[in-house]
Design an enzyme around this catalytic site. Structure first.
Site, mmCIF file in Angstrom:
data_model
loop_
_atom_site.group_PDB
_atom_site.id
_atom_site.type_symbol
_atom_site.label_atom_id
_atom_site.label_comp_id
_atom_site.label_asym_id
_atom_site.label_seq_id
_atom_site.Cartn_x
_atom_site.Cartn_y
_atom_site.Cartn_z
ATOM 1 N N ARG A 1 11.712 -6.811 5.523
ATOM 2 C CA ARG A 1 11.631 -5.398 5.111
ATOM 3 C C ARG A 1 12.556 -4.512 5.943
ATOM 4 O O ARG A 1 12.670 -4.670 7.157
ATOM 5 C CB ARG A 1 10.184 -4.932 5.280
ATOM 6 N N ARG B 1 -9.336 0.735 8.460
ATOM 7 C CA ARG B 1 -8.947 -0.642 8.763
ATOM 8 C C ARG B 1 -10.157 -1.447 9.253
ATOM 9 O O ARG B 1 -10.071 -2.659 9.362
ATOM 10 C CB ARG B 1 -7.890 -0.658 9.875
ATOM 11 N N LYS C 1 0.838 -1.213 0.000
ATOM 12 C CA LYS C 1 0.000 0.000 0.000
ATOM 13 C C LYS C 1 0.866 1.254 0.000
ATOM 14 O O LYS C 1 0.628 2.184 -0.753
ATOM 15 C CB LYS C 1 -0.894 0.049 1.254
ATOM 16 N N ARG D 1 -0.533 -9.175 13.193
ATOM 17 C CA ARG D 1 -1.081 -8.070 12.393
ATOM 18 C C ARG D 1 -1.911 -8.589 11.228
ATOM 19 O O ARG D 1 -3.009 -8.098 10.956
ATOM 20 C CB ARG D 1 0.058 -7.192 11.848
ATOM 21 N N ARG E 1 11.180 -2.115 11.300
ATOM 22 C CA ARG E 1 10.091 -1.671 12.180
ATOM 23 C C ARG E 1 9.903 -2.690 13.295
ATOM 24 O O ARG E 1 9.981 -3.887 13.058
ATOM 25 C CB ARG E 1 8.794 -1.570 11.362
HETATM 26 P P1 AMP Z 1 0.860 0.492 8.890
HETATM 27 O O1 AMP Z 1 2.112 1.285 8.625
HETATM 28 O O2 AMP Z 1 -0.292 0.943 8.031
HETATM 29 O O3 AMP Z 1 1.082 -0.999 8.821
HETATM 30 O O4 AMP Z 1 0.437 0.818 10.415
HETATM 31 C C1 AMP Z 1 1.289 0.551 11.493
HETATM 32 C C2 AMP Z 1 0.497 0.498 12.788
HETATM 33 O O5 AMP Z 1 -0.144 1.776 13.026
HETATM 34 C C3 AMP Z 1 -0.645 -0.517 12.808
HETATM 35 O O6 AMP Z 1 -0.197 -1.818 13.125
HETATM 36 C C4 AMP Z 1 -1.553 0.080 13.880
HETATM 37 O O7 AMP Z 1 -1.039 -0.162 15.179
HETATM 38 C C5 AMP Z 1 -1.439 1.568 13.611
HETATM 39 N N1 AMP Z 1 -2.465 2.006 12.636
HETATM 40 C C6 AMP Z 1 -2.257 2.415 11.355
HETATM 41 N N2 AMP Z 1 -3.416 2.710 10.754
HETATM 42 C C7 AMP Z 1 -4.394 2.478 11.669
HETATM 43 C C8 AMP Z 1 -5.812 2.573 11.656
HETATM 44 N N3 AMP Z 1 -6.481 2.954 10.551
HETATM 45 N N4 AMP Z 1 -6.493 2.277 12.780
HETATM 46 C C9 AMP Z 1 -5.846 1.879 13.891
HETATM 47 N N5 AMP Z 1 -4.514 1.738 13.975
HETATM 48 C C10 AMP Z 1 -3.784 2.029 12.881
#
Ligand code: AMP
Length: 220
Positions: free
Chosen positions: A129, A90, A13, A173, A162
């Site tokens: 990654r 999400r 994404k 996740r 990360r």
């Molecule tokens: P990502 O980089 O999109 O994988 O997001 C990393 C982390 O940020 C996720 O595992 C969540 O803990 C938090 N996060 C990101 N987007 C959301 C969302 N829309 N709602 C809740 N938590 C989020």
């Protein structure tokens, strides 16, 4: 025009959103990136989000939706063509909240692109990654390694993993996301805006050829 990019963690994404925002005049809104920046800078938002992101859990809606509201207000003042939402919504609840927030600006989600990748491949992708601390360029220790281990080819910055990309957290996740993904896909399908791009077995470059074509079709 507003776009939602959907995909399980590691589907690409972020890469595709960055690519589309470079080609078109969209603002790339990544909730994960905003949380990571806030945590690094130890802001109030960062302190509230930290424990959830580290374990791969979702940050509670009251925090996330408030954040999105502020971002939409900010972007509307800037006058971009629209927003690419990366990592939000999400959950179905977040999708409904997003629709309500955009309606306040006479806007809606015009297109939802789902990047479909098999779960086994996602685990391999995520656990290998590495990301540049400075320019955020993304590498993979096996499929896209930097010339010098741990150093970004583009800017010389340090690469890091990360904390939520360790194999155990990755599995958590993906599992949590999978349950909600089905509902989100049904939600946008029902609205008639869902398009699918297959990412399994493909390099980011291949997917990068397809996503702009999908956007162009919707723009016309
Ligand atoms: P990502 O980089 O999109 O994988 O997001 C990393 C982390 O940020 C996720 O595992 C969540 O803990 C938090 N996060 C990101 N987007 C959301 C969302 N829309 N709602 C809740 N938590 C989020």
């Amino acid at each position: 025009m507003n776009i939602v990019l959907l995909g399980l963690p590691g589907a690409g994404k972020g890469t595709q959103a960055k690519h589309l925002s470079n080609i078109f005049d969209f603002y790339h809104l990544s909730t994960g990136e905003i949380f990571r920046r806030a945590i690094k800078n130890e802001t109030e938002l960062g302190k509230r989000a930290k424990k959830y992101t580290e374990s791969g859990d979702l940050v509670p809606d009251e925090i996330t939706i408030e954040l999105i509201k502020k971002e939409i207000e900010k972007v509307n003042k800037r006058g971009d063509e629209g927003i690419i939402f990366d990592g939000f919504p999400r959950t179905e609840n977040q999708a409904e909240a997003l629709s309500d927030l955009l309606a306040d600006f006479d806007q809606e989600i015009d297109l939802c692109i789902y990047i479909k990748v098999a779960v086994d491949e996602l685990i391999i992708r995520l656990s290998g990654r590495r990301i540049c601390e400075d320019c955020k360029a993304i590498y993979h220790i096996k499929f896209n390694p930097p010339a010098e281990e741990g150093i970004c080819d583009q800017c010389g910055g340090n690469l890091y993993q990360r904390t939520d990309d360790s194999e155990e957290v990755v599995k958590n996740r993906i599992e949590r996301n999978k349950q909600e993904m089905e509902k989100l896909l049904a939600y946008y399908e029902e609205k008639g805006v869902l398009e699918q791009v297959v990412g399994t077995g493909k390099m980011p470059e291949d997917v990068k050829e397809e996503t702009p074509l999908v956007v162009k079709e919707y723009r016309e």
